[in-house]
Design a protein around this motif. Sequence first.
Motif: not given
Length: 274
Positions: A26-29, A86-91, A164-166
């Motif tokens: 998540a941080r990398f993205w 699903i797989g929200t990641g960082l806002p 949503m599964i991105l």
Amino acid sequence: MSEDTTQDSAGFATRARIDTSRPHSARFWNYFIGGKDNYEVDRELGDRIKEIFPGLVDVAVTSRHFLGRAVRHLAGEQGIRQFLDIGTGLPTADNTHEVAQRVAPDARIVYVDNDPIVLTHANALLTSTPEGRTAYLDADLHDPEAVLRAAAGTLDLSRPVGLMILNTLGHVADHQQAQGLVRTLMAGLAPGSHLVICDGTATSEGMIAASEAYNASGAVPYYVRSVEEITGLFDGLELVEPGVVRVPEWRPEEADDAGSGAPVDAYCGVGRKA
């Protein structure tokens, strides 16, 4: 014990689970799309992978643009008023609820992730319009039945949902398992629901090399699939035009910058449950 003390204790326990010694997806993205919620270890890996394969930046940016186009299509053209992300990641800018509620202020969105990093930022995802609602679930894609049970506290699963599964299913190593997870989730949703997927693909030597370098870094591995495997995730659904295509090619809008112009090694699609 007061409510504030309990919340502080929970927050400390969550932060204690965060490992800053290894890169984190998540941080990398977040770094790749220009965010600030990342550490030196993530930036070092990001810079190394940019040297190996600069095109991964285009994958990150165009995937984010695709999210906006897909949500606008579902909320605007299809009348979807509920989303399960699903797989929200960082806002970051233009999260699912922000895009959906611009079109339909009464839209309801449930975010799902099981990552302590994302959990610490979850409040940024809970800024809903007065007419709508947002919620965050600390839950795992690998337990789809539990995800659906928890989501039913906010969403009416007897009515259509945009699932949503991105850039998430790449963390599921086995393709058949990934198919099974998607199938179980869609089975729990009403007819008229839509599945939205995008993921990196093994469509160039550079992307494959970048994936191998990322997986060797100590981060949770991410496996790039073939285009045929991405397409297979939509089995049993009606693909929305233009089908499964490279991310910038799905209903492009002039406002979106496609990046370098080189082919993007990520494919996406939207499928409807009849």
